[in-house]
Design an enzyme around this catalytic site. Structure first.
Site, PDB file in Angstrom:
ATOM      1  N   TYR A 269       0.853  -1.191   0.000  1.00  0.00           N
ATOM      2  CA  TYR A 269       0.000   0.000   0.000  1.00  0.00           C
ATOM      3  C   TYR A 269       0.885   1.235   0.000  1.00  0.00           C
ATOM      4  O   TYR A 269       1.831   1.321   0.791  1.00  0.00           O
ATOM      5  CB  TYR A 269      -0.897  -0.003   1.248  1.00  0.00           C
ATOM      6  CG  TYR A 269      -1.811   1.205   1.361  1.00  0.00           C
ATOM      7  CD1 TYR A 269      -2.826   1.413   0.441  1.00  0.00           C
ATOM      8  CD2 TYR A 269      -1.651   2.120   2.396  1.00  0.00           C
ATOM      9  CE1 TYR A 269      -3.674   2.515   0.548  1.00  0.00           C
ATOM     10  CE2 TYR A 269      -2.494   3.220   2.520  1.00  0.00           C
ATOM     11  CZ  TYR A 269      -3.503   3.411   1.586  1.00  0.00           C
ATOM     12  OH  TYR A 269      -4.341   4.497   1.702  1.00  0.00           O
TER      13      TYR A 269
ATOM     14  N   ASP B   7       9.226   2.938   0.100  1.00  0.00           N
ATOM     15  CA  ASP B   7       8.144   3.521   0.881  1.00  0.00           C
ATOM     16  C   ASP B   7       8.338   3.073   2.330  1.00  0.00           C
ATOM     17  O   ASP B   7       7.969   1.970   2.715  1.00  0.00           O
ATOM     18  CB  ASP B   7       6.793   3.060   0.328  1.00  0.00           C
ATOM     19  CG  ASP B   7       5.620   3.656   1.109  1.00  0.00           C
ATOM     20  OD1 ASP B   7       5.863   4.249   2.175  1.00  0.00           O
ATOM     21  OD2 ASP B   7       4.476   3.503   0.645  1.00  0.00           O
TER      22      ASP B   7
ATOM     23  N   LYS C 123       3.804   8.735   9.129  1.00  0.00           N
ATOM     24  CA  LYS C 123       3.544   8.126  10.436  1.00  0.00           C
ATOM     25  C   LYS C 123       4.501   8.635  11.525  1.00  0.00           C
ATOM     26  O   LYS C 123       4.313   9.743  12.008  1.00  0.00           O
ATOM     27  CB  LYS C 123       3.511   6.612  10.287  1.00  0.00           C
ATOM     28  CG  LYS C 123       2.388   6.248   9.299  1.00  0.00           C
ATOM     29  CD  LYS C 123       1.952   4.828   9.185  1.00  0.00           C
ATOM     30  CE  LYS C 123       0.657   4.765   8.389  1.00  0.00           C
ATOM     31  NZ  LYS C 123       0.673   4.017   7.170  1.00  0.00           N
TER      32      LYS C 123
HETATM   33  C1  LIG Z   1       0.072   4.530   5.818  1.00  0.00           C
HETATM   34  C2  LIG Z   1       0.879   4.311   4.607  1.00  0.00           C
HETATM   35  C3  LIG Z   1       0.883   5.207   3.530  1.00  0.00           C
HETATM   36  C4  LIG Z   1      -0.078   6.369   3.457  1.00  0.00           C
HETATM   37  O1  LIG Z   1       0.127   7.286   4.460  1.00  0.00           O
HETATM   38  P1  LIG Z   1      -1.100   8.264   4.860  1.00  0.00           P
HETATM   39  O2  LIG Z   1      -0.481   9.206   5.833  1.00  0.00           O
HETATM   40  O3  LIG Z   1      -2.168   7.383   5.422  1.00  0.00           O
HETATM   41  O4  LIG Z   1      -1.546   8.930   3.600  1.00  0.00           O
HETATM   42  C5  LIG Z   1       1.769   5.002   2.500  1.00  0.00           C
HETATM   43  N1  LIG Z   1       2.602   3.958   2.500  1.00  0.00           N
HETATM   44  C6  LIG Z   1       2.628   3.065   3.503  1.00  0.00           C
HETATM   45  C7  LIG Z   1       3.611   1.950   3.469  1.00  0.00           C
HETATM   46  C8  LIG Z   1       1.740   3.192   4.566  1.00  0.00           C
HETATM   47  O5  LIG Z   1       1.725   2.270   5.529  1.00  0.00           O
END
Ligand SMILES: *Cc1c(COP(=O)(O)O)cnc(C)c1O
Length: 435
Positions: free
Chosen positions: A148, A243, A271
């Site tokens: 994701y 990511d 995060k």
């Molecule tokens: C949570 C998440 C996102 C998106 O971050 P948001 O602040 O919710 O937009 C992108 N990549 C990874 C791996 C994530 O866990």
């Protein structure tokens, strides 16, 4: 701590929210659709605990989906944010706080020479891909099934987590032309990556990956997988984007790239970097980042980007994480104690269980076989997780309400908390076997 008994207020608030918010929520997973039952409404938090609108207490393993690595409402973080708030919430102008946070991030991540602060992980990944397209002059991107990267159009192709929970591999409203530029491959399958690059390598702007996958449940990279990604992208002059929105400052201070010793071209953060306030960041090699406006031709902006509250929470979190020598080893020890304990209980109760753990992250997969990719994660027992979740919630343990998520442990979780969780898990597994 008494087991939660009354949910009258939560029920009422949810019923009213359904009238004003689609599905009653502002982010899909919060609606508990994957586990049945109704969401609880939280009023406050402290350390490892959440408190709901009916006065119930929960031991929390969601940690606001990752940011709360120091536990909720950490006193020194809250105090710093309060002090800064009193001086103004946002200026839309330059501040020293942005510089301090940028220094802190670049010192943790040697691969990040320059960076930009944004307001979410989604913004970070979308912008990183735009930058990669501008830098390479190519349009295609490669991602992995079950990874994701936020809700940007081009990422909503086999996107794990929320979308995995709902079994919607492609979101409605994504233009087919946009989705066509995304190639989604099985995680941990180096051969399929190599084959894809042999055919289309010169058209691929970026390969984006969660180096440790956290959105199909926790799935670790097989030995050599990340190395293959680094080599093949270098060979085809495709940018490698890590990511690390979850893994950055989580698996260790320098993220998965430090742990696995791989240098990506661009890194996305979120995060923990905002310490519980809305924040993301992306950065990497100077020559790539300098394509960003106002220095270069790639446009990306944000009214609240780098605002004083989020930067302060981020700075304070990173300061605490970087100055304590034992924080990561303690987090891992607490988490390991639970994971070892729960494996023993599963064996004793004859529940098919695979436990994946890395540092303070873990996932329980109800499966006899080890999980290495999204297809295998989807093949887990479909009824055991929701039942396990509901029994745990009744016992006062608040877990991520989906089988495709990672549990997060904080520095506020104690040995006693682990013992309490194991006790609840034992009861839950006993009930699982009864029907
Ligand atoms: C949570 C998440 C996102 C998106 O971050 P948001 O602040 O919710 O937009 C992108 N990549 C990874 C791996 C994530 O866990």
């Amino acid at each position: 701590m008494h087991p939660p008994s009354n949910h009258t207020q939560s029920r009422l608030l949810y019923a009213q929210s359904l009238k004003f918010l689609p599905g009653g929520v502002n982010s899909p997973v919060r609606a508990f659709k994957a586990v049945g039952g109704k969401p609880v409404f939280i009023t406050r938090s402290r350390g490892a605990y959440l408190y709901d609108a009916d006065g119930n207490t929960y031991l929390d393993y969601v940690g606001s989906w990752g940011p709360a690595i120091l536990g909720h409402a950490h006193p020194s973080v809250v105090k710093k944010v309060q002090n800064v708030a009193a001086r103004g919430l946002s200026f839309g102008a330059c501040t020293e706080l942005e510089l301090i946070l940028a220094r802190s991030i670049t010192s943790a991540f040697p691969s990040i020479e320059k960076l930009r602060l944004v307001n979410s992980g989604t913004e970070a990944t979308m912008s990183a891909v735009r930058l990669a397209r501008a830098y390479t002059g190519r349009t295609r991107i490669v991602k992995f099934n079950g990874c994701y990267h936020g809700h940007g159009d081009g990422f909503l192709v086999k996107a794990g987590s929320g979308s995995a929970t709902f079994g919607v591999p492609d979101s409605a409203g994504v233009a087919p032309r946009v989705a066509q530029d995304t190639i989604s491959l099985p995680f941990n399958n180096a051969q399929s990556v190599l084959r894809t690059f042999e055919r289309k390598g010169r058209e691929i702007a970026a390969l984006i990956v969660e180096p440790v996958a956290g959105n199909m449940g926790l799935v670790l990279p097989e030995p050599g997988f990340l190395e293959t990604l680094r080599e093949v992208t270098r060979h085809y002059q495709t940018l490698l984007i890590f990511d690390e929105v979850i893994t950055g400052f989580r698996v260790c201070f320098g993220g998965a790239q430090h742990l696995y010793n791989i240098t990506p071209d661009l890194t996305c953060l979120g995060k923990i970097v905002g310490g519980g306030l809305p924040m993301g960041a992306y950065g990497g090699k100077k020559e790539i980042m300098e394509l960003l406006s106002p220095q270069g031709p790639v446009y990306q902006a944000g009214t609240l980007s780098g605002n004083p509250l989020a930067t302060t929470a981020g700075i304070e979190n990173l300061k605490i994480l970087s100055t304590s020598k034992t924080v990561y080893s303690k987090l891992a020890a607490t988490t390991k104690a639970f994971c070892e304990g729960v494996k023993e209980i599963a064996a004793k109760r004859e529940v098919p269980l695979q436990v994946t753990q890395l540092g303070s992250m873990f996932t329980l997969f109800f499966s006899k076989k080890r999980i290495t990719n999204y297809r295998e994660a989807c093949a887990c027992n479909p009824t055991m997780f929701p039942r396990y979740f509901r029994t745990m919630l009744k016992g006062g343990i608040y877990l991520p309400p989906s089988p495709f998520e990672t549990n997060f442990v904080s520095t506020a979780h104690t040995k006693r908390d682990v013992a309490k969780t194991l006790e609840a898990a034992d009861k839950a597994f006993r009930l699982l076997k009864r029907t």
